[in-house]
Design a protein around this motif. Sequence first.
Motif, PDB file in Angstrom:
ATOM      1  N   PRO A 173       0.829  -1.211   0.000  1.00 58.92           N
ATOM      2  CA  PRO A 173       0.000   0.000   0.000  1.00 58.92           C
ATOM      3  C   PRO A 173       0.866   1.266   0.000  1.00 58.92           C
ATOM      4  O   PRO A 173       0.476   2.275  -0.596  1.00 58.92           O
ATOM      5  N   GLU A 174       2.049   1.212   0.627  1.00 55.62           N
ATOM      6  CA  GLU A 174       2.942   2.379   0.658  1.00 55.62           C
ATOM      7  C   GLU A 174       3.418   2.699  -0.769  1.00 55.62           C
ATOM      8  O   GLU A 174       3.460   3.861  -1.167  1.00 55.62           O
ATOM      9  N   ALA A 175       3.804   1.659  -1.511  1.00 59.30           N
ATOM     10  CA  ALA A 175       4.251   1.863  -2.894  1.00 59.30           C
ATOM     11  C   ALA A 175       3.110   2.444  -3.731  1.00 59.30           C
ATOM     12  O   ALA A 175       3.329   3.315  -4.583  1.00 59.30           O
ATOM     13  N   ILE A 176       1.891   1.970  -3.475  1.00 52.68           N
ATOM     14  CA  ILE A 176       0.737   2.479  -4.225  1.00 52.68           C
ATOM     15  C   ILE A 176       0.485   3.949  -3.864  1.00 52.68           C
ATOM     16  O   ILE A 176       0.165   4.762  -4.733  1.00 52.68           O
ATOM     17  N   GLY A 177       0.675   4.279  -2.601  1.00 49.62           N
ATOM     18  CA  GLY A 177       0.558   5.679  -2.172  1.00 49.62           C
ATOM     19  C   GLY A 177       1.563   6.570  -2.903  1.00 49.62           C
ATOM     20  O   GLY A 177       1.230   7.679  -3.337  1.00 49.62           O
ATOM     21  N   ARG A 178       2.804   6.067  -3.074  1.00 49.40           N
ATOM     22  CA  ARG A 178       3.821   6.847  -3.791  1.00 49.40           C
ATOM     23  C   ARG A 178       3.444   7.005  -5.269  1.00 49.40           C
ATOM     24  O   ARG A 178       3.679   8.046  -5.876  1.00 49.40           O
ATOM     25  N   LEU A 179       2.828   5.948  -5.835  1.00 46.24           N
ATOM     26  CA  LEU A 179       2.387   6.028  -7.234  1.00 46.24           C
ATOM     27  C   LEU A 179       1.340   7.122  -7.414  1.00 46.24           C
ATOM     28  O   LEU A 179       1.403   7.909  -8.377  1.00 46.24           O
ATOM     29  N   VAL A 180       0.380   7.183  -6.501  1.00 47.28           N
ATOM     30  CA  VAL A 180      -0.664   8.216  -6.594  1.00 47.28           C
ATOM     31  C   VAL A 180      -0.018   9.595  -6.475  1.00 47.28           C
ATOM     32  O   VAL A 180      -0.323  10.503  -7.254  1.00 47.28           O
ATOM     33  N   MET A 181       0.920   9.738  -5.541  1.00 45.96           N
ATOM     34  CA  MET A 181       1.618  11.015  -5.342  1.00 45.96           C
ATOM     35  C   MET A 181       2.343  11.437  -6.621  1.00 45.96           C
ATOM     36  O   MET A 181       2.226  12.574  -7.074  1.00 45.96           O
TER      37      MET A 181
ATOM     38  N   LEU B 156       9.641   3.808  -9.767  1.00 42.29           N
ATOM     39  CA  LEU B 156       9.596   4.869 -10.791  1.00 42.29           C
ATOM     40  C   LEU B 156       9.544   4.255 -12.188  1.00 42.29           C
ATOM     41  O   LEU B 156       8.826   4.735 -13.060  1.00 42.29           O
ATOM     42  N   ALA B 157      10.311   3.177 -12.387  1.00 40.21           N
ATOM     43  CA  ALA B 157      10.329   2.517 -13.703  1.00 40.21           C
ATOM     44  C   ALA B 157       8.958   1.913 -14.008  1.00 40.21           C
ATOM     45  O   ALA B 157       8.443   2.046 -15.128  1.00 40.21           O
ATOM     46  N   THR B 158       8.352   1.249 -13.028  1.00 39.97           N
ATOM     47  CA  THR B 158       7.014   0.670 -13.211  1.00 39.97           C
ATOM     48  C   THR B 158       6.014   1.776 -13.561  1.00 39.97           C
ATOM     49  O   THR B 158       5.197   1.638 -14.481  1.00 39.97           O
ATOM     50  N   TYR B 159       6.102   2.886 -12.819  1.00 40.22           N
ATOM     51  CA  TYR B 159       5.244   4.048 -13.103  1.00 40.22           C
ATOM     52  C   TYR B 159       5.432   4.522 -14.549  1.00 40.22           C
ATOM     53  O   TYR B 159       4.464   4.693 -15.295  1.00 40.22           O
ATOM     54  N   CYS B 160       6.691   4.729 -14.966  1.00 44.62           N
ATOM     55  CA  CYS B 160       6.966   5.251 -16.314  1.00 44.62           C
ATOM     56  C   CYS B 160       6.372   4.360 -17.397  1.00 44.62           C
ATOM     57  O   CYS B 160       5.704   4.842 -18.319  1.00 44.62           O
ATOM     58  N   MET B 181       6.381  14.243 -21.776  1.00 46.63           N
ATOM     59  CA  MET B 181       6.752  15.403 -20.946  1.00 46.63           C
ATOM     60  C   MET B 181       6.147  15.266 -19.548  1.00 46.63           C
ATOM     61  O   MET B 181       6.841  15.421 -18.533  1.00 46.63           O
ATOM     62  N   LEU B 182       4.848  14.907 -19.466  1.00 43.65           N
ATOM     63  CA  LEU B 182       4.149  14.722 -18.179  1.00 43.65           C
ATOM     64  C   LEU B 182       4.819  13.636 -17.344  1.00 43.65           C
ATOM     65  O   LEU B 182       5.048  13.797 -16.144  1.00 43.65           O
ATOM     66  N   THR B 183       5.088  12.502 -18.017  1.00 39.02           N
ATOM     67  CA  THR B 183       5.632  11.337 -17.316  1.00 39.02           C
ATOM     68  C   THR B 183       6.996  11.661 -16.733  1.00 39.02           C
ATOM     69  O   THR B 183       7.288  11.318 -15.582  1.00 39.02           O
ATOM     70  N   VAL B 184       7.817  12.344 -17.525  1.00 38.65           N
ATOM     71  CA  VAL B 184       9.149  12.711 -17.055  1.00 38.65           C
ATOM     72  C   VAL B 184       9.045  13.769 -15.946  1.00 38.65           C
ATOM     73  O   VAL B 184       9.805  13.732 -14.966  1.00 38.65           O
ATOM     74  N   ALA B 185       8.078  14.684 -16.069  1.00 37.26           N
ATOM     75  CA  ALA B 185       7.910  15.741 -15.053  1.00 37.26           C
ATOM     76  C   ALA B 185       7.722  15.131 -13.667  1.00 37.26           C
ATOM     77  O   ALA B 185       8.260  15.634 -12.676  1.00 37.26           O
ATOM     78  N   ALA B 186       6.985  14.022 -13.602  1.00 33.61           N
ATOM     79  CA  ALA B 186       6.694  13.412 -12.298  1.00 33.61           C
ATOM     80  C   ALA B 186       7.928  12.797 -11.648  1.00 33.61           C
ATOM     81  O   ALA B 186       8.016  12.739 -10.422  1.00 33.61           O
TER      82      ALA B 186
END
Lengths: 191, 191
Positions: A173-181, B156-160, B181-186
């Motif tokens: 859940p912490e990782a998911i919280g960071r994703l939302v952030m 961060l990689a999973t997010y990207c 641009m958005l993805t990199v901004a985060a």
Amino acid sequence: MPRLWDATIEAHRSQVRDAILETTSALVAERGLLAVTMSQIAEATGIGRATLYKYFPDVPTILLAWHERQITAHLAQLTQIRDQVGDPDARLEAVLAAYTTLSQHGHGQDDSIIGLLHRDEHVAHAQQQVHNMIRELLAEAAAAGHARDDVPPEELATYCLHALSAARRLPTPEAIGRLVMLTVAAVRRPG
Amino acid sequence: MPRLWDATIEAHRSQVRDAILETTSALVAERGLLAVTMSQIAEATGIGRATLYKYFPDVPTILLAWHERQITAHLAQLTQIRDQVGDPDARLEAVLAAYTTLSQHGHGQDDSIIGLLHRDEHVAHAQQQVHNMIRELLAEAAAAGHARDDVPPEELATYCLHALSAARRLPTPEAIGRLVMLTVAAVRRPG
């Protein structure tokens, strides 16, 4: 008397339908889409096979009905959260966080099943309503000066929903919280 | 002489294999996975059905081989781009932009097929290598003070990769540019 009887019949049908949806979703999550048969669903629901076929013709149709019901329920919950939070910036973050948590629940289904489900027009319609809500929140947050206005709200919504789908790959859940952030950070107006 | 002959045979087999992969990918993109048969593939490739079966047992296996080859080629291209750009921040953005463009190409396949493909271990392995490269670039950019260090590079990689998968839903190259641009901004370090 006939009207009361009709209502009773209707309530019963609705209960049986719900039981079929829950059972199928659990069986598919456990065994995979291709391994679940109509006979197994009938048995696990505690109804006859002939009865099951009066409700649904096959397993994918049951799963679609389940998924559509899920998204519709999520939409109602998101609407409630949206209407509870006053500040547009906080509202956007609260709704995105809730969306992420909700779409995690009951998703034992893997990517290929989700892909098949999203090709269905009812499911696509329900998913589009979630998309529209996020888009409107983003437009509202942009108007209030919180969200960026150099990217159309439509594209920002598409970005958010895809970025948040990474939650299925995150372990805690912490990782998911960071994703939302992170996701929200990108749509905030820079500077 | 036998060695030269072996090399000739090998080159021929490799050409036939490539032709099968290209033809299948095009047919599936046009007609959908379930509508394409081994006979159609043999005919469109210009080989006999018996020959086709010497190379591949069924349509999904061909599609998996095609997808694995695509990801491996993309990985080589991304490695080249990474090694050409000196600055860690510019490098990250260049690689993410190239990844987004590459993963658009040849993807007539829809979500459900992509989901099925990603369950294959070879494809998953190739995809993991792309993930690893992005993770290392993020770790490097974080060490250089460009990327944020309050979220692990793995997350961060999973997010990207998930955020960038939104490119398939966007209508124009300009919209895709805004997504990158958005993805990199985060992932940039705030402030």
